[in-house]
Design a protein around this motif. Structure first.
Motif, PDB file in Angstrom:
ATOM      1  N   TYR A   1       0.815  -1.091  -0.159  1.00  0.00           N
ATOM      2  CA  TYR A   1      -0.131  -0.140  -0.156  1.00  0.00           C
ATOM      3  C   TYR A   1       0.675   1.131  -0.170  1.00  0.00           C
ATOM      4  CZ  TYR A   1      -4.228   2.738   1.112  1.00  0.00           C
ATOM      5  OH  TYR A   1      -5.385   3.717   1.102  1.00  0.00           O
ATOM      6  N   GLN A   2       0.997   2.240  -1.174  1.00  0.00           N
ATOM      7  CA  GLN A   2       1.393   3.110  -1.261  1.00  0.00           C
ATOM      8  C   GLN A   2       0.860   4.475  -0.416  1.00  0.00           C
ATOM      9  OE1 GLN A   2       2.381   4.572  -5.133  1.00  0.00           O
ATOM     10  NE2 GLN A   2       3.814   6.476  -4.512  1.00  0.00           N
ATOM     11  N   VAL A   3       1.468   5.188   0.493  1.00  0.00           N
ATOM     12  CA  VAL A   3       0.961   6.358   1.181  1.00  0.00           C
ATOM     13  C   VAL A   3       1.762   7.472   0.416  1.00  0.00           C
ATOM     14  CG1 VAL A   3       0.085   5.118   3.202  1.00  0.00           C
ATOM     15  CG2 VAL A   3       2.442   6.044   3.011  1.00  0.00           C
ATOM     16  N   GLY A   4       1.056   8.536   0.574  1.00  0.00           N
ATOM     17  CA  GLY A   4       1.632  10.024   0.234  1.00  0.00           C
ATOM     18  C   GLY A   4       2.764  10.242   1.145  1.00  0.00           C
ATOM     19  N   SER A   5       2.506  10.092   2.326  1.00  0.00           N
ATOM     20  CA  SER A   5       3.664  10.224   3.701  1.00  0.00           C
ATOM     21  C   SER A   5       3.497   9.432   4.637  1.00  0.00           C
ATOM     22  CB  SER A   5       3.429  11.846   3.822  1.00  0.00           C
ATOM     23  OG  SER A   5       4.409  12.040   5.046  1.00  0.00           O
ATOM     24  N   MET A   6       4.687   8.860   5.020  1.00  0.00           N
ATOM     25  CA  MET A   6       4.683   7.851   6.191  1.00  0.00           C
ATOM     26  C   MET A   6       4.471   8.763   7.542  1.00  0.00           C
ATOM     27  SD  MET A   6       4.976   4.699   5.451  1.00  0.00           S
ATOM     28  CE  MET A   6       5.774   3.999   6.909  1.00  0.00           C
ATOM     29  N   GLU A   7       4.626  10.061   7.331  1.00  0.00           N
ATOM     30  CA  GLU A   7       4.521  11.029   8.489  1.00  0.00           C
ATOM     31  C   GLU A   7       2.992  11.292   8.828  1.00  0.00           C
ATOM     32  OE1 GLU A   7       7.282  11.550  10.285  1.00  0.00           O
ATOM     33  OE2 GLU A   7       8.928  11.328   8.837  1.00  0.00           O
ATOM     34  N   ASP A   8       2.022  11.137   7.700  1.00  0.00           N
ATOM     35  CA  ASP A   8       0.868  11.330   8.009  1.00  0.00           C
ATOM     36  C   ASP A   8       0.016  10.063   8.596  1.00  0.00           C
ATOM     37  OD1 ASP A   8      -1.704  11.860   7.798  1.00  0.00           O
ATOM     38  OD2 ASP A   8      -1.695  12.786   5.662  1.00  0.00           O
ATOM     39  N   TYR A   9      -0.217  10.296   9.827  1.00  0.00           N
ATOM     40  CA  TYR A   9      -0.671   8.775  10.454  1.00  0.00           C
ATOM     41  C   TYR A   9      -2.108   8.370   9.940  1.00  0.00           C
ATOM     42  CZ  TYR A   9      -2.033   5.357  13.683  1.00  0.00           C
ATOM     43  OH  TYR A   9      -2.452   4.209  14.463  1.00  0.00           O
ATOM     44  N   ASP A  10      -2.895   9.376   9.462  1.00  0.00           N
ATOM     45  CA  ASP A  10      -4.222   9.037   8.978  1.00  0.00           C
ATOM     46  C   ASP A  10      -4.022   8.237   7.782  1.00  0.00           C
ATOM     47  OD1 ASP A  10      -5.805  10.471  10.940  1.00  0.00           O
ATOM     48  OD2 ASP A  10      -6.050  12.301   9.764  1.00  0.00           O
ATOM     49  N   GLN A  11      -2.925   8.688   6.935  1.00  0.00           N
ATOM     50  CA  GLN A  11      -2.902   7.691   5.748  1.00  0.00           C
ATOM     51  C   GLN A  11      -2.227   6.208   5.928  1.00  0.00           C
ATOM     52  OE1 GLN A  11      -0.649   9.589   2.485  1.00  0.00           O
ATOM     53  NE2 GLN A  11      -0.966  11.429   3.272  1.00  0.00           N
ATOM     54  N   VAL A  12      -1.325   6.239   7.109  1.00  0.00           N
ATOM     55  CA  VAL A  12      -0.938   4.961   7.325  1.00  0.00           C
ATOM     56  C   VAL A  12      -2.036   4.073   8.083  1.00  0.00           C
ATOM     57  CG1 VAL A  12       0.864   3.751   8.819  1.00  0.00           C
ATOM     58  CG2 VAL A  12       1.585   5.974   7.453  1.00  0.00           C
ATOM     59  N   TYR A  13      -2.781   4.549   8.963  1.00  0.00           N
ATOM     60  CA  TYR A  13      -3.831   4.011   9.592  1.00  0.00           C
ATOM     61  C   TYR A  13      -4.737   3.505   8.565  1.00  0.00           C
ATOM     62  CZ  TYR A  13      -8.246   3.441  12.326  1.00  0.00           C
ATOM     63  OH  TYR A  13      -9.246   2.917  13.133  1.00  0.00           O
ATOM     64  N   ARG A  14      -5.135   4.336   7.371  1.00  0.00           N
ATOM     65  CA  ARG A  14      -6.038   3.786   6.136  1.00  0.00           C
ATOM     66  C   ARG A  14      -5.303   2.447   5.576  1.00  0.00           C
ATOM     67  NH1 ARG A  14      -7.229   9.194   5.527  1.00  0.00           N
ATOM     68  NH2 ARG A  14      -5.803   9.449   3.826  1.00  0.00           N
ATOM     69  N   ALA A  15      -4.216   2.593   5.545  1.00  0.00           N
ATOM     70  CA  ALA A  15      -3.355   1.631   4.741  1.00  0.00           C
ATOM     71  C   ALA A  15      -3.720   0.337   5.742  1.00  0.00           C
ATOM     72  CB  ALA A  15      -1.973   1.802   4.572  1.00  0.00           C
TER      73      ALA A  15
END
Length: 387
Positions: free
Chosen positions: A51-65
């Protein structure tokens, strides 16, 4: 078994951890910023999903992954990265998705120098005096008590980044000028000594499965401040006092299914001071050196413990194995052709290091092994000798 692995592509040698998990039939679910097509072919072949995220620093994106993986794959057995930078992110995911392993507060405590110190003292380990400094007055009082020099470093930090050796009043003023405002600092008596470690793996029951020790004449601070060339090597024999103190400290940290990397300073009088416990794999190419020193695959053995809780191979310390670095812009006496001609049979690997590591670990590294310390010393001198 499903394992979420954060930033599985970096550092490049750590893809071997993912390969080791896949070799055990584990579904490795990667989360990172890089496009899937840019990943190493062996890594792509070892990932069950990505799962590619825009930023690993953005927890919301990592949480969704992570939520996507939970929905698609079911129960997650573990979240890993073997990278200190992502340890708190691991803890957040474990807490939010009820995954076994250290949660947020436990992870913070494992990373804080001030909390480590409490556990070292509880273990009866020798330590340098140290405090959290809250203002100019607290630093001045510590210096008045202990005298110069002292060493200040982030209470939560990685490697030698952000450290200040304070030797006089001008250094004090420089520290307050350059110290990040939002960073809590821990100050200790300065200890003059060589870095040495007690490293290894503990299984899910907290039992030690593998041990190793490295020695380096360099300090992380001097590598940055003086632009020194790094060298360190894996010992064939772990000094008895390091192992005895190290095992006492391990009991207080209560680690499960993890690497440990316990740093000491060996003083000129032979005594030891415990400095830090890093609850992750040693950085750089240290794991590779462990492999070369013992003729084993520590990456695979870590995966074996995740899967089955035991280190499978017998290990013996057959060699000293060293990292010998060089930096761009320096005028070395011997070029690479001469180095390979002189020591090719002892060079296990040659690496161009990622630029982010260059300030400390060099731009290029020769990973070598030999039966004696004298041979290692000869290679360090030859490879790093200036013209």
């Amino acid at each position: 078994m499903n394992v979420i692995y954060l930033s599985p592509h970096f550092p490049p040698n750590f893809i071997e951890f993912v390969i080791g998990l896949a070799n055990r039939g584990i579904n490795v679910l990667g989360i990172a910023e890089d496009h899937y097509d840019s990943l190493d072919g062996r890594l792509k072949g070892s990932l069950a999903d990505y799962y590619q995220v825009g930023s690993m620093e953005d927890y919301d994106q990592v949480y969704r992954a992570a939520a996507f993986f939970c929905h698609k794959w079911g129960r997650i057995a573990s979240v890993e990265s073997n990278n200190e930078y992502w340890m708190l992110l691991e803890g957040k995911l474990r807490e939010d998705f009820n995954i076994p392993g250290p949660k947020i507060q436990e992870t913070i405590n494992l990373q804080k120098k001030s909390e480590m110190k409490k556990l070292f003292i509880k273990a009866g380990a020798p330590v340098a005096d140290g405090i959290i400094i809250t203002d100019r007055k607290s630093l001045d009082e510590f210096i008045k008590k202990h005298g110069y020099p002292v060493f200040a470093k982030p209470d939560r930090g990685v490697g030698g980044a952000g450290g200040f050796k304070i030797t006089n009043e001008d250094d004090v003023a420089n520290f307050w000028l350059k110290k990040p405002e939002d960073c809590e600092y821990f100050v200790e008596e300065f200890v003059d000594g060589a870095l040495t470690t007690f490293d290894g793996l503990v299984n899910k029951d907290g039992e030690v499965e593998f041990t190793s020790s490295l020695y380096s004449p360099n300090s992380a601070h001097d590598l940055l401040a003086k632009n020194d060339d790094l060298s360190f090597y894996i010992n064939r024999v772990i000094p008895a006092d390091q192992e005895e103190i190290g095992r006492r400290c391990l009991k207080e940290f209560n680690l499960k299914a993890r690497f440990f990397h316990l740093e000491f300073l060996r003083k000129k009088d032979g005594g030891l001071i415990v400095m830090e416990m890093n609850c992750r794999a040693p950085g750089g190419y240290t794991v590779d050196l462990m492999n070369y020193a013992n003729d084993v695959n520590i990456y695979q053995e870590w995966a074996n413990m995740v899967a089955g809780n035991h280190f499978q191979e017998k290990f013996e310390r057959k060699y000293y194995a060293a990292h010998i670095s060089r930096k761009d812009g320096k005028n070395y006496l011997h070029d690479n052709d001469e180095i390979f001609a002189s020591y090719g049979d002892k060079i296990a690997s040659y690496q161009i290091l990622p630029p982010i590591f260059a300030d400390v670990m060099g731009n290029e590294a020769f990973l070598v092994r030999a039966k004696t310390e004298e041979e290692i010393a000869d290679m360090v001198k030859f490879i790093q000798q200036k013209a």
